[in-house]
Every structure is written in structure tokens, then in C-alpha cells.
Design an enzyme around this catalytic site. Structure first.
Site, PDB file in Angstrom:
ATOM      1  N   GLU A 259    -112.602  96.550   5.512  1.00 22.65           N
ATOM      2  CA  GLU A 259    -111.951  96.136   4.264  1.00 22.65           C
ATOM      3  C   GLU A 259    -112.877  96.332   3.064  1.00 22.65           C
ATOM      4  O   GLU A 259    -112.442  96.768   2.002  1.00 22.65           O
ATOM      5  CB  GLU A 259    -111.487  94.676   4.342  1.00 22.65           C
ATOM      6  CG  GLU A 259    -110.411  94.412   5.390  1.00 22.65           C
ATOM      7  CD  GLU A 259    -109.048  95.040   5.064  1.00 22.65           C
ATOM      8  OE1 GLU A 259    -108.868  95.563   3.957  1.00 22.65           O
ATOM      9  OE2 GLU A 259    -108.170  95.023   5.956  1.00 22.65           O
ATOM     10  N   ARG A 263    -111.617  99.065   0.266  1.00 15.48           N
ATOM     11  CA  ARG A 263    -111.207  98.511  -1.036  1.00 15.48           C
ATOM     12  C   ARG A 263    -112.341  98.609  -2.061  1.00 15.48           C
ATOM     13  O   ARG A 263    -112.166  99.185  -3.133  1.00 15.48           O
ATOM     14  CB  ARG A 263    -110.781  97.052  -0.885  1.00 15.48           C
ATOM     15  CG  ARG A 263    -109.625  96.888   0.072  1.00 15.48           C
ATOM     16  CD  ARG A 263    -109.033  95.501  -0.004  1.00 15.48           C
ATOM     17  NE  ARG A 263    -108.259  95.229   1.202  1.00 15.48           N
ATOM     18  CZ  ARG A 263    -107.204  94.436   1.278  1.00 15.48           C
ATOM     19  NH1 ARG A 263    -106.780  93.801   0.210  1.00 15.48           N
ATOM     20  NH2 ARG A 263    -106.571  94.228   2.412  1.00 15.48           N
ATOM     21  N   ASP A 390    -104.111 103.454  13.116  1.00 14.82           N
ATOM     22  CA  ASP A 390    -103.583 104.261  12.002  1.00 14.82           C
ATOM     23  C   ASP A 390    -104.555 105.145  11.216  1.00 14.82           C
ATOM     24  O   ASP A 390    -104.526 106.373  11.291  1.00 14.82           O
ATOM     25  CB  ASP A 390    -102.770 103.373  11.038  1.00 14.82           C
ATOM     26  CG  ASP A 390    -103.475 102.087  10.621  1.00 14.82           C
ATOM     27  OD1 ASP A 390    -104.659 101.915  10.955  1.00 14.82           O
ATOM     28  OD2 ASP A 390    -102.842 101.254   9.946  1.00 14.82           O
ATOM     29  N   GLU A 524     -96.994 101.712   2.819  1.00 20.61           N
ATOM     30  CA  GLU A 524     -96.939 102.909   3.681  1.00 20.61           C
ATOM     31  C   GLU A 524     -95.670 103.744   3.515  1.00 20.61           C
ATOM     32  O   GLU A 524     -95.713 104.978   3.604  1.00 20.61           O
ATOM     33  CB  GLU A 524     -97.131 102.525   5.148  1.00 20.61           C
ATOM     34  CG  GLU A 524     -98.544 102.024   5.493  1.00 20.61           C
ATOM     35  CD  GLU A 524     -98.828 100.606   5.045  1.00 20.61           C
ATOM     36  OE1 GLU A 524     -97.852  99.865   4.765  1.00 20.61           O
ATOM     37  OE2 GLU A 524    -100.009 100.227   4.941  1.00 20.61           O
TER      38      GLU A 524
HETATM   39  C1  DMJ Z   1    -104.209  98.659   3.210  1.00 20.34           C
HETATM   40  O1  DMJ Z   1    -105.305  97.841   3.040  1.00 20.34           O
HETATM   41  C2  DMJ Z   1    -104.600  99.979   3.761  1.00 20.34           C
HETATM   42  O2  DMJ Z   1    -103.586 100.878   3.561  1.00 20.34           O
HETATM   43  C3  DMJ Z   1    -104.938  99.929   5.214  1.00 20.34           C
HETATM   44  O3  DMJ Z   1    -105.212 101.194   5.748  1.00 20.34           O
HETATM   45  C4  DMJ Z   1    -103.806  99.335   5.981  1.00 20.34           C
HETATM   46  N1  DMJ Z   1    -103.293  98.156   5.414  1.00 20.34           N
HETATM   47  C5  DMJ Z   1    -103.191  97.925   4.010  1.00 20.34           C
HETATM   48  C6  DMJ Z   1    -101.841  98.083   3.390  1.00 20.34           C
HETATM   49  O4  DMJ Z   1    -100.777  97.771   4.150  1.00 20.34           O
END
Ligand code: DMJ
Length: 630
Positions: A259, A263, A390, A524
Site C-alpha cells: 500500500e 499509493r 491481480d 476496476e
Molecule cells: C487500489 O488500491 C489498487 O487498485 C489496488 O491494486 C487494488 N485495490 C484498490 C482499488 O480497489
């Protein structure tokens, strides 16, 4: 004098010592000197004395200062990063040769620990991060922002050619509406929660959460590039000022490596590449250094949690495992940290992850979600293109694109993984909906998470570089998956999609229990609309995107910001009281891009990290020099 009074004593030298005594004295003296000098090396690492005595090139002040701020020994004590070198200058600063002057270099090396936010900011402006590249010993590191910008193929913000054209006015109005939503989300955050990680719009206060180890302002950092590309100048300046004055790195909590990377590091890197403002580069590098202890595991696969206090690694949420999507989604940012610092250690860390993944045996060519960072073995055979897996796949294809299509290893790994996913996970429902199921040691869960809906966009993005005979197939697959995700929205009362939806018992693309029926402002689905729009210009994607805008306005907008909702199947919204920072970083950005010209952050020049922060593609020149290198 005393000796002369001793009977029989004959002085053997001007100091009154015999030869053996003189020898013993010299021996004692040299022992004493050796002991004192040696003691310097036993002093704590931060000792100023040590800094004075050690040659500059054996130090890595960037790391050291961070370690001092955090109150722990720097990572290099466990694993020495190679090639420390002098600081990179600010863009627009004087010529490169002046940067090599002894005076400037000395200033960098003698930097002392900042004592507060202002000092920290001043130190940042002073370009005191030191690093180097192999083969460049003695040459100061320099990132040439102007050279980097001149290699882009499109103006960063596009030509905005459509703005004067009447037929485009509907699109322009739609874009303006999305901009207004961003302004509202930002102003609400600023008013009630400035400096906190996220806004709670119902209680009108801020929320810190426990993912960021004490770091604050996730919404500020996540918003920077969105504000910039929407031309929200005042708001951007306010956000930048906060980063300069109030974004402190001297925190000591436990943070999610993933995270913080996607971010904070992603947001700061993008802000730097978009603006050339040095503060973003310096803070990104310093924060990157704070993440390095997470990699101190037997395999080099990082743990999910890093302790900023001790510099040690903690344990990921899944017991003793590291999570594929977490350690597999560092590559883009870490290559840019090396690019902007000259410090190879960042790139080495992620290249090692790649190496481990390349070598390890994959069941049926699939990548399970959990890996032991101690043994380097898979821990369970759960495979998912949604949560836990993912963005690992996303970062493979984006590494290929970001490398200027030179990272063949990433390309091969991506297409091989996609083939395995197609063979074992892909399904078509009785109603004709294409979806990617989840795999548990060979048994399928016929469900898709909202998170897995990014895959439509990813497959579209990768279609062009697939083998010729597969290209059309991948384009079609991307469109079908995106259509399924749209169905998950269309089949709800709010026209927003649930967290997970199933394909069984005659029900398709709907959640089967309340605990999976929430929507937390996730991006997404609109992310895939944006990629599919850019690839096809099929107006359906703008139509679908606009449906989302209307639904967000109707069900998620509150008096003081946007909020997630607890049940997409209820038209009386129950808000979750959280304006996620990714709503500003991703959802609103992708929507805005969907209603913009293709040359606004052109995909020829940029890849988006998994938090939608744009990072530049490496357009090396004829001599092979990359990004801003000379
Ligand atoms: C985001 O922080 C990013 O896209 C991450 O890869 C997956 N989850 C959240 C948004 O849903």
C-alpha cells in the site's frame, strides 16, 4: 630527574630510557593508537566521528539519514547496497559540472539529521540524496528532467484540440462534471480531514487506518496527479504545499509494503514526472529507503508488513506467507526509484523477486497467491486474477511496456501466465457471460471479485504485443470480460457493482450474500472502460462510464464527500462513511480520461501503476540512454 637519583641507573637516551624500555613504550603507544582508531568502527552507525573518518564513498547518507530519523540502523548494515554516489540536482538547477564541485558534494555528505518538518523540506530541496550507478564511480548522479520531457511523444496534458469543436460539447460537459466531482471530493477532504489519510464524510472527520505505519495524507498524495491533469491548479498547489511542509517520514509504525508503495511512492513519483518538482523526487526516494528492510528475508521475497520502527520485517496477513499481488507489484515503482536516485538497490530488489518467480515451478503454469519468503515455496494452491493475485499480472505486462518493449522476460511471463489462466480459469456462463473464476488446487469457485474486473483493461492493453494470431482473440476476450463486469453493475438496483459476483444456481453476475454486496468506490470497472475506449473508440464504453457517474452522484455523494455503500441491491443507500483515497487517485481519474482525448497521458508515453499513478515509458534515444540519463 627521578631516574637520575636511582643508583646505578645510566640513561640510555635523551629521554632517559634504555633500548628495551623504549621498545616496550613504543609498543604500548602503537597499541593504544590502534585501539582508539578501531573503537571508531565500533561506535553506533550514526556517529558523527565515523562520518568524519570514513571516506565519503563508503557511505550512503540517504539511507543513513532515514535510518536516524526512524531511529534504527540503516538497511545497508544487513545488505550493503552498491555504488553510493552524490546527490541528483533539482531540475532547472545550474549546469552539471557545478554539481560535481567539491563544495557542493561536501555539503551533501556533511548533511546532518533534519530536526523537524521544515528542516526536512530544506534538506530535500538541497538535493542531499546520494547514489550512483555502476561504472560511474566519481561521476555525480544526475536526472535530467528536460531530457526526459523532450523524449515524450505527446504533450503530457495532450493538445486539448477538441475544446473548440462544437460536436464535442457533450463530452466536454461530461468531463467537466467529473472534474467537479473531483473538486468536491478534494474540497470535502480538505475541509474536514486535511492531512489525515482519508475522509469520513458522514462524521465529517479524518481517518488514519493502520496500513501506512503512521504516514499521513494518503489522500493528498493519491490526489496530486489527478488534480494536476484536471488542471485544478489551486488545489494542486495546496496539496504540494502540504507535502513540502507536513508530509513527515519520521514515523515508526508498521506499514503495508504494497500500500505504501502503490499509493505514496507511486503518487510521489508521478507528481515528480508530471511537474519536475524536486520535493516529490526526494520524498519518494527517502520513503523507498524506509521500505528496504522488508526485503531482508532468506529469499529476498519481501514480507507484506514492514516496521518503520525497528527496520525489521513483520508478518503478512496470511500467516507466514507473502502475497503474490503484494510482492509482485513493486517492479514499476522500484525501477523508477533507481532511475531517480541512481541507487541500484531498488532495481536489484525487484529483479531478485522476478528471478525467484521465474525459477519456481508453477502448477500448470499458474501462479498461486501465497509464497513463503523463507523457503521460496508456494504455501497454498489458490490462484486468482482478483484480490491477492491481480496486480502481479498487471505489472508483468506494464513492465514490458514501461521498458520501451525491451523487458522480454516480463513479456514472456505475462503471455505464459495468461495462457494458463485461459486454459484453467476462464469460463463462459450458460447465459453467455465470460468470466475468470478462482482456482483452489484444481477446484473452481465460479465467482469474480470486483478487483478482477481490471483484467479486461489489462488484456486489452497487452493484446497488441501478443503473437499475431492471438491479437484479435485477446481484444475480444478483453471486451467480453469488460461486458461481464458491466453486467454486474447493470444487474444491481444502484447500477454500481458488488464486491464479488457469482455464476451458479442459475444466477449470473450477482452477489449471493450481503457480505459481498458492498461497493467501496472501487475503480476496476471504469479502469477497463477507459482502456477499451482507447483501444476501440466504441461509444458503449463512454455510455457505461456515464452510467457510473450518475450512480455515484445518486448513491454515493453525501453532503461532505463521497462514500461507499453497503448494499448495491438496495436503492436506499447505507453509506460506509469512507471516501477511499483510491477514489480520487483512480476512479475519478479513469473516468476523466475516458471522456478526454487519447493524448492526455498518452499510453505511448505512460503506464499507470496499480493505483493509477502515471509512470513514464522508457523512450531511450539512439545511444540507448534511458529516461533522463545522459
Ligand atoms: C487500489 O488500491 C489498487 O487498485 C489496488 O491494486 C487494488 N485495490 C484498490 C482499488 O480497489
Amino acid at each position: 630527574m627521578l631516574m637520575r637519583k636511582v643508583p646505578g641507573f645510566v640513561p640510555a637516551s635523551p629521554w632517559g630510557l634504555r633500548l628495551p624500555q623504549k621498545f616496550l613504550f613504543l609498543l604500548f603507544l602503537s597499541g593504544l593508537v590502534t585501539l582508539c582508531f578501531g573503537a571508531l568502527f565500533l561506535l553506533p552507525h550514526s556517529s558523527r566521528l565515523k562520518r568524519l573518518f570514513l571516506a565519503p564513498r563508503t557511505q550512503q547518507p540517504g539511507l543513513e539519514v532515514v535510518a536516524e530519523i526512524a531511529g534504527h540502523a540503516p538497511a545497508r548494515e544487513q545488505e550493503p547496497p552498491p555504488n553510493p554516489a552524490p546527490a541528483a540536482p533539482a531540475p532547472g538547477e545550474d549546469d552539471p559540472s557545478s554539481r560535481a564541485s567539491p563544495r557542493r558534494r561536501k555539503g551533501g555528505l556533511r548533511r546532518t539529521r533534519p530536526t523537524g518538518p521544515r528542516e526536512e523540506a530544506t534538506a530535500a530541496r538541497g538535493n542531499s540524496i546520494l547514489a550512483s550507478r555502476p561504472g560511474d564511480e566519481g561521476v555525480p548522479f544526475r536526472f535530467d528532467f528536460n531530457a526526459f520531457r523532450s523524449r515524450l511523444r505527446h504533450p503530457v496534458l495532450g493538445t486539448r484540440a477538441d475544446e473548440s469543436q462544437e460536436p464535442q460539447s457533450r463530452v466536454r460537459a461530461q468531463r467537466e462534471k467529473i472534474k467537479e466531482m473531483m473538486q468536491f471530493a478534494w474540497q470535502s477532504y480538505k475541509r474536514y480531514a486535511m492531512g489525515k489519510n482519508e475522509l469520513r464524510p458522514l462524521t465529517k472527520d479524518g481517518y488514519e487506518g493502520n496500513m501506512f505505519g503512521g504516514l499521513s495524507g494518503a489522500t493528498v498524495i493519491d490526489s496530486l496527479d489527478t488534480l494536476y491533469l484536471m488542471d485544478l491548479k489551486e488545489e494542486f498547489q495546496k496539496a504540494k504545499a502540504w507535502v513540502e511542509e507536513s508530509f513527515h517520514l519520521n514515523v515508526s509504525g508498521e506499514a503495508s509494503l504494497f500500500e505504501v508503495n502503490i499509493r505514496y511512492i507511486g503518487g510521489l513519483l508521478s507528481a515528480f514526472y508530471l511537474t519536475g518538482e524536486e520535493v516529490f523526487r526526494i520524498k519518494a526516494i527517502r520513503l523507498g529507503e524506509k521500505l528496504l528492510p522488508a526485503f531482508n528475508t532468506p529469499t529476498g521475497i519481501p514480507k507484506g508488513v514492514v516496521s518503520f520502527k525497528s527496520g525489521s520485517w513483520g508478518w503478512a496477513t496470511a500467516g507466514s506467507s507473502s502475497i503474490l499481488a503484494e510482492f509482485g507489484s513493486l517492479h514499476l515503482e522500484f525501477l523508477h526509484l533507481t532511475e531517480l536516485s541512481g541507487n541500484q538497490v531498488f532495481a536489484e530488489k525487484v529483479r531478485n523477486i522476478r528471478k525467484v518467480l521465474r525459477k519456481i515451478e508453477k502448477p500448470f503454469g499458474l501462479y498461486p497467491n501465497f509464497l513463503s519468503p523463507v523457503s521460496g515455496n508456494w504455501v497454498q494452491h489458490h490462484v486468482s486474477v482478483g484480490g491477492l493475485g491481480d496486480s502481479f499480472y498487471e505489472y508483468l505486462i506494464k513492465s514490458w511496456l514501461m521498458s520501451g518493449k525491451t523487458d522480454m522476460e516480463a513479456k514472456n511471463m505475462y503471455y505464459e501466465a495468461l495462457e494458463a489462466i485461459e486454459t484453467y480459469l476462464l469460463n463462459v456462463s450458460p447465459g453467455g457471460l465470460t468470466y475468470i473464476a478462482e482456482w483452489r488446487g484444481g477446484i473452481l469457485d465460479h465467482k469474480m471479485g470486483h478487483l478482477a474486473c481490471f483484467s479486461g483493461g489489462m488484456i486489452a492493453l497487452g493484446a497488441e504485443d501478443a503473437k499475431e494470431e492471438k491479437r484479435a482473440h485477446y481484444r475480444e476476450l478483453a471486451a467480453q470480460i469488460t461486458k461481464t463486469c458491466h453486467e454486474s453493475y447493470a444487474r444491481s438496483d444502484t447500477k454500481l457493482g458488488p464486491e464479488a459476483f457469482w455464476f451458479n444456481s442459475g444466477r449470473e453476475a450477482v452477489a449471493t450474500q450481503l457480505s459481498e454486496s458492498y461497493y467501496i468506490l472501487r475503480p476496476e470497472v471504469v479502469e477497463s472502460y477507459m482502456y477499451l475506449w482507447r483501444q476501440t473508440h466504441n461509444p458503449i464504453y463512454r455510455e457505461w462510464g456515464w452510467e457510473v457517474v450518475l450512480a455515484l452522484e445518486k448513491y454515493c455523494r453525501t453532503e461532505a464527500g463521497f462514500s461507499g455503500i453497503q448494499d448495491v441491491y438496495s436503492s436506499t443507500p447505507n453509506h460506509d462513511n469512507k471516501q477511499q483515497s483510491f477514489f480520487l487517485a483512480e476512479t475519478l481519474k479513469y473516468l476523466y480520461l475516458l471522456f478526454s482525448e487519447d493524448d492526455l497521458l498518452s499510453l505511448e508515453d505512460w503506464v499507470f501503476n496499480t493505483e493509477a499513478h502515471p509512470l513514464p515509458v522508457n523512450h531511450s534515444d539512439s545511444s540507448g540512454r534511458s529516461w533522463g540519463r545522459h
